[in-house]
Design a protein around this motif. Structure first.
Motif, PDB file in Angstrom:
ATOM      1  N   UNK A  78      34.795 -13.603  17.636  1.00  0.00           N
ATOM      2  CA  UNK A  78      34.169 -13.393  16.332  1.00  0.00           C
ATOM      3  C   UNK A  78      33.606 -11.985  16.185  1.00  0.00           C
ATOM      4  N   UNK A  79      33.166 -11.398  17.308  1.00  0.00           N
ATOM      5  CA  UNK A  79      32.636 -10.029  17.232  1.00  0.00           C
ATOM      6  C   UNK A  79      33.730  -9.064  16.783  1.00  0.00           C
ATOM      7  N   UNK A  80      34.941  -9.286  17.266  1.00  0.00           N
ATOM      8  CA  UNK A  80      36.067  -8.461  16.809  1.00  0.00           C
ATOM      9  C   UNK A  80      36.353  -8.731  15.335  1.00  0.00           C
ATOM     10  N   UNK A  81      36.149  -9.979  14.923  1.00  0.00           N
ATOM     11  CA  UNK A  81      36.333 -10.288  13.506  1.00  0.00           C
ATOM     12  C   UNK A  81      35.343  -9.559  12.634  1.00  0.00           C
ATOM     13  N   UNK A  82      34.073  -9.486  13.070  1.00  0.00           N
ATOM     14  CA  UNK A  82      33.076  -8.735  12.300  1.00  0.00           C
ATOM     15  C   UNK A  82      33.466  -7.265  12.189  1.00  0.00           C
ATOM     16  N   UNK A  83      33.968  -6.691  13.287  1.00  0.00           N
ATOM     17  CA  UNK A  83      34.322  -5.266  13.284  1.00  0.00           C
ATOM     18  C   UNK A  83      35.554  -4.979  12.435  1.00  0.00           C
ATOM     19  N   UNK A  84      36.262  -6.022  11.984  1.00  0.00           N
ATOM     20  CA  UNK A  84      37.420  -5.822  11.104  1.00  0.00           C
ATOM     21  C   UNK A  84      37.062  -5.960   9.626  1.00  0.00           C
ATOM     22  N   UNK A  89      27.511  -3.450   6.738  1.00  0.00           N
ATOM     23  CA  UNK A  89      26.595  -4.238   7.564  1.00  0.00           C
ATOM     24  C   UNK A  89      27.364  -5.100   8.558  1.00  0.00           C
ATOM     25  N   UNK A  90      28.522  -5.595   8.148  1.00  0.00           N
ATOM     26  CA  UNK A  90      29.307  -6.455   9.030  1.00  0.00           C
ATOM     27  C   UNK A  90      30.052  -5.675  10.100  1.00  0.00           C
ATOM     28  N   UNK A  91      30.744  -4.600   9.708  1.00  0.00           N
ATOM     29  CA  UNK A  91      31.505  -3.897  10.748  1.00  0.00           C
ATOM     30  C   UNK A  91      30.603  -3.091  11.680  1.00  0.00           C
ATOM     31  N   UNK A  92      29.473  -2.595  11.197  1.00  0.00           N
ATOM     32  CA  UNK A  92      28.566  -1.881  12.103  1.00  0.00           C
ATOM     33  C   UNK A  92      27.952  -2.856  13.108  1.00  0.00           C
ATOM     34  N   UNK A  93      27.608  -4.067  12.643  1.00  0.00           N
ATOM     35  CA  UNK A  93      27.122  -5.092  13.569  1.00  0.00           C
ATOM     36  C   UNK A  93      28.212  -5.459  14.574  1.00  0.00           C
ATOM     37  N   UNK A  94      29.432  -5.591  14.103  1.00  0.00           N
ATOM     38  CA  UNK A  94      30.545  -5.923  15.003  1.00  0.00           C
ATOM     39  C   UNK A  94      30.745  -4.879  16.081  1.00  0.00           C
ATOM     40  N   UNK A  95      30.756  -3.614  15.705  1.00  0.00           N
ATOM     41  CA  UNK A  95      30.970  -2.553  16.687  1.00  0.00           C
ATOM     42  C   UNK A  95      29.788  -2.431  17.654  1.00  0.00           C
ATOM     43  N   UNK A 153      24.334 -14.680  18.572  1.00  0.00           N
ATOM     44  CA  UNK A 153      25.109 -13.444  18.450  1.00  0.00           C
ATOM     45  C   UNK A 153      26.393 -13.646  17.662  1.00  0.00           C
ATOM     46  N   UNK A 154      27.047 -14.785  17.823  1.00  0.00           N
ATOM     47  CA  UNK A 154      28.288 -15.039  17.087  1.00  0.00           C
ATOM     48  C   UNK A 154      28.455 -16.534  16.827  1.00  0.00           C
ATOM     49  N   UNK A 155      27.564 -17.098  16.008  1.00  0.00           N
ATOM     50  CA  UNK A 155      27.633 -18.545  15.767  1.00  0.00           C
ATOM     51  C   UNK A 155      28.984 -18.934  15.146  1.00  0.00           C
ATOM     52  N   UNK A 433      42.537  -4.656   7.381  1.00  0.00           N
ATOM     53  CA  UNK A 433      41.727  -5.184   8.489  1.00  0.00           C
ATOM     54  C   UNK A 433      40.990  -6.449   8.068  1.00  0.00           C
ATOM     55  N   UNK A 434      40.624  -6.540   6.806  1.00  0.00           N
ATOM     56  CA  UNK A 434      39.898  -7.710   6.311  1.00  0.00           C
ATOM     57  C   UNK A 434      40.758  -8.969   6.357  1.00  0.00           C
ATOM     58  N   UNK A 435      42.065  -8.777   6.460  1.00  0.00           N
ATOM     59  CA  UNK A 435      42.975  -9.928   6.445  1.00  0.00           C
ATOM     60  C   UNK A 435      42.723 -10.886   7.599  1.00  0.00           C
ATOM     61  N   UNK A 436      42.131 -10.408   8.687  1.00  0.00           N
ATOM     62  CA  UNK A 436      41.813 -11.310   9.808  1.00  0.00           C
ATOM     63  C   UNK A 436      40.360 -11.138  10.249  1.00  0.00           C
ATOM     64  N   UNK A 437      39.495 -10.812   9.303  1.00  0.00           N
ATOM     65  CA  UNK A 437      38.085 -10.544   9.615  1.00  0.00           C
ATOM     66  C   UNK A 437      37.237 -11.810   9.554  1.00  0.00           C
ATOM     67  N   UNK A 438      36.050 -11.696  10.114  1.00  0.00           N
ATOM     68  CA  UNK A 438      34.971 -12.660   9.920  1.00  0.00           C
ATOM     69  C   UNK A 438      33.737 -11.858   9.523  1.00  0.00           C
ATOM     70  N   UNK A 439      32.849 -12.462   8.776  1.00  0.00           N
ATOM     71  CA  UNK A 439      31.621 -11.762   8.414  1.00  0.00           C
ATOM     72  C   UNK A 439      30.419 -12.678   8.642  1.00  0.00           C
ATOM     73  N   UNK A 440      29.274 -12.050   8.840  1.00  0.00           N
ATOM     74  CA  UNK A 440      28.013 -12.798   8.969  1.00  0.00           C
ATOM     75  C   UNK A 440      27.229 -12.781   7.669  1.00  0.00           C
ATOM     76  N   UNK A 441      27.424 -11.751   6.845  1.00  0.00           N
ATOM     77  CA  UNK A 441      26.654 -11.602   5.617  1.00  0.00           C
ATOM     78  C   UNK A 441      27.596 -11.374   4.440  1.00  0.00           C
TER      79      UNK A 441
END
Length: 458
Positions: A78-84, A89-95, A153-155, A433-441
């Motif tokens: 999921x962390x890789x998903x956030x970075x995509x 806020x989402x990709x900076x948290x992911x990285x 960290x990655x619920x 990149x958003x095509x396979x992303x996940x986000x927290x917010x």
């Protein structure tokens, strides 16, 4: 040591660890990560050109394999998903979390290599103190962050990476308080090397997604990320470690016994462990037969059975390497120092290719097969080993009158590199990149359809 020579040596280690991390992606978990961990110790010992590290090689490789392999328990998909994602806020948290997790993955192996090479050998009480600090740091940070603050960290995945991050803090505190400069340097270089490797690898994976959309080819962006993680981590670690002279192992009989165990474990048991734990014969044969039948192979069941026998043969090949390494090690044949890392890399690449049916499946139009890239990496390693004769460094440790480690320069450089990764992500991340992303917010997965607030694609 000239800078060009130092870069070439670090490049060889980068190739070995990059290949290992790329292959690790096919098998995952603890056993998968043991291979690149072992490759780090083997390759560093070879490029050092030092007889002392040649003698240390089996122990360095085994300890690095176990330490880096332990990180396989961490959940990071999921962390890789956030970075995509394409929201800051989402990709900076992911990285950021990928950097911290990659750091926790690499720091323990880096520290163990450094501790073995200390001028002052570790005693039993030292190992107990270090282990206790790691356990306390992991438990304390896990308790405070997860139980106290209620932060996940990655619920809904596990929070083991938070525990590893706390364990890394405990390790740093013990090393700094107990005057272990080489261990501390190794821990730091493993931390920043594999932290930047994980974050930088993800950025390159995102770039691969964008490029394949722009230029009409397809590529496995996960393989790009994994190989890049190993390349970057191995390169940075070696740049900071190779330009020093290290002591010989202590003259004790148990060093020879530990070397035997290390050789058998690294070249023999790691491939065999992959076979026993990651390959289920019945399930695998069925899956292979289906793939081969779809590809038009005349007798898919026979081809699948032959592939399994060859895969078993690759494990036997690992024990042939054990016999050769034992002979080279105890005869003190320094010219054979490259054999262990080349043999392990070749054995594991063959194992992975057989498992992926690389030799039987036809090529796909417009598809960049990363298995081809793996063979290129191995070929470059062979070329370097054939033409290079690394000479030992004569630069002593700081405790022996050598230069001090440039801590400020390394820390500033790491912060600058991470800031650049996040800045470049702002330009690279987008629809591809958003095509396979996940986000927290807000909490969202690419499987849920269009991102909240966006209209469906026409």
């Amino acid at each position: 040591m000239r800078l060009g020579d130092q870069i070439a040596r670090a490049g060889f280690v980068a190739l070995a660890v990059g290949l290992g991390w790329g292959i690790r992606g096919d098998f995952g978990h603890n056993v998968g990560a043991m291979y690149p961990g072992a490759a780090l110790g083997l390759a560093l010992a070879f490029v050092s050109g030092q007889r002392s590290l040649f003698r240390w090689m089996p122990i360095l490789a085994a300890l690095s394999a176990l330490a880096i392999g332990s990180g396989g328990t961490m959940s990071y998909g999921l962390l890789h998903g956030y970075a995509q994602a394409d929201t800051f806020i989402n990709y900076s948290y992911g990285f950021l979390t990928l950097f911290l997790q990659g750091s926790a993955w690499g720091t323990f192996g880096g520290a163990l290599i450094g501790l073995m090479l200390e001028r002052r050998p570790m005693r039993t009480s030292d190992w107990l103190g270090l282990g206790g600090s790691i356990l306390i740091g992991g438990w304390l940070i896990g308790f405070l962050v997860v139980r106290g603050l209620g932060f996940q960290i990655n619920p809904p995945r596990n929070n083991s990476s938070i525990v590893f991050m706390g364990a890394a803090i405990g390790q740093f505190i013990w090393l700094a308080c107990n005057d272990r400069p080489t261990g501390l340097r190794g821990a730091f270089l493993g931390y920043v090397g594999f932290g930047l490797g994980m974050a930088g690898g993800r950025l390159l994976g995102n770039l691969a997604n964008v490029m394949q959309g722009e230029f009409g080819f397809t590529i496995n962006h996960w393989n790009v990320m994994e190989v890049s993680c190993g390349l970057i981590g191995g390169f940075i670690y070696t740049m900071g470690m190779v330009n020093r002279a290290y002591p010989d192992p202590p003259k004790e009989k148990n060093i020879d016994l530990a070397s035997v165990f290390g050789i058998v474990f690294v070249l023999g048991l790691i491939p065999l462990w992959h076979r026993v734990t990651r390959i289920d014969p019945e399930e695998t044969l069925s899956s292979w037969a289906d793939q081969l039948s779809a590809a038009g192979v005349a007798d898919p069941n026979a081809a699948a059975s032959m592939t399994l026998r060859l895969l078993d043969g690759s494990c036997v090949l690992g024990f042939v390497g054990v016999a050769l390494w034992l002979w080279i090690h105890f005869r003190g044949i320094l010219r054979g120092a490259a054999l262990p890392v080349l043999w392990l890399s070749g054995t594991m690449l063959l194992f992975q290719n057989l498992n992926a049916l690389y030799f039987l499946l036809p090529p796909r139009d417009g598809y960049v097969n990363m298995h081809h890239v793996f063979w290129v990496l191995l070929a470059l390693m062979v070329i370097y080993a054939a033409i290079a004769r690394p000479s030992p460094s004569e630069v002593p440790e700081a405790a022996e009158g050598g230069p001090r480690f440039a801590w400020r320069r390394w820390i500033v450089g790491t912060l600058a590199a991470f800031a650049m990764i996040v800045a470049l992500a702002g330009a690279i991340n987008g629809e591809a990149t958003m095509a396979s992303a996940n986000t927290r917010w807000p909490a969202w997965s690419w499987r849920d359809g269009p991102f909240p607030g966006r209209a469906p694609a026409p």
